[in-house]
Design an enzyme around this catalytic site. Sequence first.
Site, short mmCIF file in Angstrom:
data_model
loop_
_atom_site.label_atom_id
_atom_site.label_comp_id
_atom_site.label_asym_id
_atom_site.label_seq_id
_atom_site.Cartn_x
_atom_site.Cartn_y
_atom_site.Cartn_z
CB CYS A 154 -72.29 40.86 10.31
SG CYS A 154 -73.76 40.75 11.39
CG ASP A 181 -78.01 32.60 9.97
OD1 ASP A 181 -77.89 31.49 10.11
OD2 ASP A 181 -79.37 33.48 10.03
CE1 TYR A 221 -79.99 33.76 15.91
CE2 TYR A 221 -79.30 33.88 13.66
CZ TYR A 221 -79.36 34.45 14.70
OH TYR A 221 -78.63 35.51 14.79
#
Length: 279
Positions: A154, A181, A221
């Site tokens: 990431c 995230d 999310y």
Amino acid sequence: MTKADTIFKENIRRILKEGVFSENARPRYKDGNVANSKYITGSFAEYDLSKGEFPITTLRPIAIKSAIKEVLWIYQDQSNSLELLNDKYNVHYWNDWEVGDTGTIGQRYGAIVKKHDIINKILQQLAANPWNRRNIISLWDYEAFEETEGLLPCAFQTMFDVRRVDEDIYLDATLTQRSNDMLVAHHINAMQYVALQMMIAKHFGWKVGKFFYFINNLHIYDNQFEQAEELLRREPSDCQPRLVLNVPDGTNFFDIKAEDFELLDYDPVKPQLKFDLAI
């Protein structure tokens, strides 16, 4: 309100208001359901560490020591071994990404650092000519991705530059991340690479300068919207947290330990929020 908290709240609002939903999402929750997210693209932030601006929120507690230990695992140990991460550092959150029964995360992160001898090359290049514009860490290795399965990096690229201001040399760093995230990992990743920047600066006896943070896909999310609203309701601490590295200038990069770091003036809002991770 600190700069980090201002940016954090602005990004949460942007994602909730302007973000779009993912399609054909790869991640899954532990119950097997697809982990969709709402996201924005092209997020950028700048922090002047030399002026006390650090990219850590006070809106919830951040596990800074575990984050730094992960950086040591990647860049000092240059390892992908979960056993080493578990036993040496007591860090376990990577276990969900074990590849088969290999006890590793595949040819990723530390394995790539070791394969290309990246840290030694960066230190050698900075020693030879600090002002060269080629001091780049890249963990994006297509050959390794084909060799084994595993989560693709990431935070995959870090660039370093130096500036002379009066008689002092400042080390700046730019972190590029393909995916983040926002609620769980944003400040963990940022502070990890601030720690790496500080370690390299200490190695040479330089000061830490600016930290630039670019994220291609910044997301929340679909099981985190309630937590996002709670974070927006929270009133941040008045204190500006700052990370210090308590070793002398010139300390060898590989001799620095997690215990040498200290997070000062950190009084985050509690209780901690619970998040179900997407794997």
